[in-house]
Design an enzyme around this catalytic site. Structure first.
Site, PDB file in Angstrom:
ATOM      1  N   ASP A  10       0.858  -1.206   0.000  1.00 63.22           N
ATOM      2  CA  ASP A  10       0.000   0.000   0.000  1.00 63.22           C
ATOM      3  C   ASP A  10       0.887   1.248   0.000  1.00 63.22           C
ATOM      4  O   ASP A  10       0.860   2.038   0.939  1.00 63.22           O
ATOM      5  CB  ASP A  10      -0.956   0.006   1.204  1.00 63.22           C
ATOM      6  CG  ASP A  10      -0.234   0.002   2.554  1.00 63.22           C
ATOM      7  OD1 ASP A  10      -0.882   0.383   3.556  1.00 63.22           O
ATOM      8  OD2 ASP A  10       0.950  -0.359   2.608  1.00 63.22           O
ATOM      9  N   ASP A  15       6.744   1.142   1.835  1.00 60.86           N
ATOM     10  CA  ASP A  15       6.428   0.164   0.785  1.00 60.86           C
ATOM     11  C   ASP A  15       7.284   0.440  -0.459  1.00 60.86           C
ATOM     12  O   ASP A  15       7.754  -0.488  -1.118  1.00 60.86           O
ATOM     13  CB  ASP A  15       4.960   0.256   0.371  1.00 60.86           C
ATOM     14  CG  ASP A  15       3.992   0.063   1.519  1.00 60.86           C
ATOM     15  OD1 ASP A  15       3.825   1.001   2.317  1.00 60.86           O
ATOM     16  OD2 ASP A  15       3.424  -1.040   1.612  1.00 60.86           O
ATOM     17  N   ASN A  39      -2.582   2.582   3.482  1.00 58.19           N
ATOM     18  CA  ASN A  39      -2.029   3.925   3.748  1.00 58.19           C
ATOM     19  C   ASN A  39      -2.853   5.011   3.061  1.00 58.19           C
ATOM     20  O   ASN A  39      -2.976   6.126   3.555  1.00 58.19           O
ATOM     21  CB  ASN A  39      -0.590   4.005   3.249  1.00 58.19           C
ATOM     22  CG  ASN A  39       0.379   3.320   4.173  1.00 58.19           C
ATOM     23  OD1 ASN A  39       0.216   3.335   5.398  1.00 58.19           O
ATOM     24  ND2 ASN A  39       1.383   2.665   3.600  1.00 58.19           N
ATOM     25  N   THR A 124       3.007  -6.129   2.820  1.00 56.89           N
ATOM     26  CA  THR A 124       3.502  -5.012   3.634  1.00 56.89           C
ATOM     27  C   THR A 124       2.372  -4.005   3.854  1.00 56.89           C
ATOM     28  O   THR A 124       2.594  -2.782   3.872  1.00 56.89           O
ATOM     29  CB  THR A 124       4.682  -4.318   2.933  1.00 56.89           C
ATOM     30  OG1 THR A 124       4.208  -3.760   1.685  1.00 56.89           O
ATOM     31  CG2 THR A 124       5.817  -5.278   2.671  1.00 56.89           C
ATOM     32  N   PHE A 165      -0.786  -0.627  12.471  1.00 58.86           N
ATOM     33  CA  PHE A 165      -1.682  -0.144  11.417  1.00 58.86           C
ATOM     34  C   PHE A 165      -2.176  -1.258  10.478  1.00 58.86           C
ATOM     35  O   PHE A 165      -3.377  -1.371  10.233  1.00 58.86           O
ATOM     36  CB  PHE A 165      -0.971   0.940  10.599  1.00 58.86           C
ATOM     37  CG  PHE A 165      -1.798   1.476   9.463  1.00 58.86           C
ATOM     38  CD1 PHE A 165      -1.610   1.009   8.168  1.00 58.86           C
ATOM     39  CD2 PHE A 165      -2.795   2.421   9.686  1.00 58.86           C
ATOM     40  CE1 PHE A 165      -2.384   1.486   7.113  1.00 58.86           C
ATOM     41  CE2 PHE A 165      -3.573   2.904   8.633  1.00 58.86           C
ATOM     42  CZ  PHE A 165      -3.370   2.429   7.348  1.00 58.86           C
ATOM     43  N   ASN A 166      -1.265  -2.054   9.906  1.00 59.81           N
ATOM     44  CA  ASN A 166      -1.672  -3.052   8.898  1.00 59.81           C
ATOM     45  C   ASN A 166      -2.690  -4.045   9.457  1.00 59.81           C
ATOM     46  O   ASN A 166      -3.614  -4.461   8.763  1.00 59.81           O
ATOM     47  CB  ASN A 166      -0.461  -3.813   8.362  1.00 59.81           C
ATOM     48  CG  ASN A 166       0.423  -2.958   7.478  1.00 59.81           C
ATOM     49  OD1 ASN A 166      -0.039  -1.943   6.934  1.00 59.81           O
ATOM     50  ND2 ASN A 166       1.683  -3.325   7.348  1.00 59.81           N
ATOM     51  N   HIS A 239       9.670   0.377   7.946  1.00 59.72           N
ATOM     52  CA  HIS A 239       9.089  -0.912   8.321  1.00 59.72           C
ATOM     53  C   HIS A 239       9.162  -1.980   7.221  1.00 59.72           C
ATOM     54  O   HIS A 239       9.713  -3.054   7.417  1.00 59.72           O
ATOM     55  CB  HIS A 239       7.611  -0.717   8.693  1.00 59.72           C
ATOM     56  CG  HIS A 239       7.355   0.350   9.705  1.00 59.72           C
ATOM     57  ND1 HIS A 239       7.535   0.168  11.066  1.00 59.72           N
ATOM     58  CD2 HIS A 239       6.922   1.630   9.550  1.00 59.72           C
ATOM     59  CE1 HIS A 239       7.222   1.288  11.693  1.00 59.72           C
ATOM     60  NE2 HIS A 239       6.848   2.186  10.807  1.00 59.72           N
ATOM     61  N   ASP A 240       8.581  -1.696   6.076  1.00 60.08           N
ATOM     62  CA  ASP A 240       8.281  -2.735   5.101  1.00 60.08           C
ATOM     63  C   ASP A 240       9.482  -3.479   4.512  1.00 60.08           C
ATOM     64  O   ASP A 240       9.417  -4.704   4.334  1.00 60.08           O
ATOM     65  CB  ASP A 240       7.421  -2.155   3.969  1.00 60.08           C
ATOM     66  CG  ASP A 240       6.060  -1.713   4.486  1.00 60.08           C
ATOM     67  OD1 ASP A 240       5.468  -0.795   3.904  1.00 60.08           O
ATOM     68  OD2 ASP A 240       5.590  -2.284   5.502  1.00 60.08           O
TER      69      ASP A 240
HETATM   70  O1  RIB Z   1       2.684   0.106  10.797  1.00 65.77           O
HETATM   71  C1  RIB Z   1       3.540   0.234   9.685  1.00 65.77           C
HETATM   72  C2  RIB Z   1       2.876  -0.265   8.452  1.00 65.77           C
HETATM   73  O2  RIB Z   1       1.732   0.532   8.188  1.00 65.77           O
HETATM   74  C3  RIB Z   1       3.761  -0.135   7.201  1.00 65.77           C
HETATM   75  O3  RIB Z   1       3.428  -1.154   6.297  1.00 65.77           O
HETATM   76  C4  RIB Z   1       3.383   1.192   6.644  1.00 65.77           C
HETATM   77  O4  RIB Z   1       3.562   1.274   5.220  1.00 65.77           O
HETATM   78  C5  RIB Z   1       1.918   1.230   6.964  1.00 65.77           C
HETATM   79  O5  RIB Z   1       1.246   0.526   5.927  1.00 65.77           O
HETATM   80 CA    CA Z   2       2.842  -0.594   4.008  1.00 70.11          CA
END
Ligand code: RIB
Ligand code: CA
Length: 314
Positions: A10, A15, A39, A124, A165-166, A239-240
């Site tokens: 996303d 990403d 996102n 991701t 979040f994901n 993160h990703d």
């Molecule tokens: O919490 C981090 C995740 O949420 C990552 O994948 C970032 O791109 C958002 O999607």
């Molecule tokens: Ca992401």
């Protein structure tokens, strides 16, 4: 031997870097990119995936749009984190590649069935596409080598105090994935918060002095502002790409086996990943859970991938 993968993403600043790492590292054979709402809206995350492929010179990799809404709850985007476009900061060129017409789940099924060996899925983003794939086409599970996802946390969340979040965007989808029986590796915030794009890391991208290197600098500068403003971080956690790095070289991301449950009903904890690191519940492990990151090896691979892509383009 390069590992065949599909990234489900996303874009999203991090990403974008995950796509570059996958495309630029010789340890990965990027078969396809699929997009999902998270996102930003599906339209924006798909457009962003095409913009990233264009600027990185990634051609011949099909991009397919997937689900525009989570399975149950309405979509919540992270405009406060990634901006109106989803990858605010850099000026991207107009995409020169287009998405394929088929739905992401159909592309995933076609790739999984058609590839001569089992394929690793690297989500991701919210897990809506992956959950729908496993539900609609359960027969493809045997064609998935493993699911190595960025999401969840062994500790606190970031979208809420409890939920990352994901997972928070689509907890029902995450629950389906973690209970699917497909081998799952979870790269959560407890590890990705170690992947900090410090000034020293930005200097390595600047030193590449390539168009793509400067795009990464601008992505990370925007992300740095977000994380300073929202979370008080001195540098942004990327993160990703950690999930991609785990596929490239498992030594980069240390994991332990544990039972992971997704909270679906907690008034304050919906979307939390409840990771039983000490086996207190007596339940069998259903995931490998990341607990450590070799940040030196991680950034070496990340910078090298951008250098390789940039050299091929410039
Ligand atoms: O919490 C981090 C995740 O949420 C990552 O994948 C970032 O791109 C958002 O999607
Ligand atoms: Ca992401």
């Amino acid at each position: 031997m390069a590992v065949p993968i599909v990234i489900d993403c996303d874009p999203g600043h991090d990403d974008a870097l995950a796509i570059m790492l996958a495309a630029g590292d010789p340890g990965i054979d990027l078969l396809a990119v699929t997009t999902v709402a998270g996102n930003q809206t599906l339209e924006k995350t798909t457009f962003n995936a095409l913009r990233v492929c264009t600027v990185a010179g990634i051609t011949g990799v099909p991009v397919a749009a997937g689900c525009a809404q989570p399975l149950v709850e309405p979509l919540e985007v992270a405009e406060d984190v990634h901006g109106v476009s989803g990858i605010d900061g850099p000026r991207f060129p107009v995409p020169t590649v287009a998405a394929v017409p088929e739905h992401a789940v159909e592309l995933l099924r076609r790739v999984l069935i058609g590839h001569p060996e089992p394929v690793t899925l690297v989500p991701t983003a919210p897990l809506t596409n992956i959950a729908l794939l496993l539900t609609r086409y359960p027969e493809v599970a045997g064609r998935i080598k493993e699911i190595v996802l960025m999401g969840g946390s062994t500790e606190r969340g970031n979208r809420t105090p409890a939920a990352e979040f994901n997972i928070h965007v689509d907890p029902e989808a995450a629950d389906i994935v973690f209970r699917s029986g497909v081998p799952v590796t979870m790269c959560g915030l407890n590890v990705t918060h170690q992947a900090l794009a410090t000034p020293g890391v930005l200097a390595r991208f600047e030193a590449l002095d390539s168009e793509l290197g400067w795009i990464c600098v601008e992505l990370l500068r925007y992300f740095a502002g977000t994380y300073r403003r929202l979370f008080g971080f001195s540098a942004p956690p990327v993160h990703d790409p950690v999930a991609v790095a785990r596929v490239i070289d498992p030594r980069i991301v240390d994991c332990v086996d544990a039972h992971v449950a997704v909270e679906l009903h907690g008034r304050h904890t919906r979307g939390a990943t409840v990771v039983d690191l000490h086996g207190r519940l007596g339940l069998p492990a259903n995931a490998r859970v990341a607990v450590g990151l070799r940040t030196d090896l991680f950034w070496d691979r990340m910078v090298a991938a951008v250098a390789a892509l940039g050299a091929a383009r410039d």
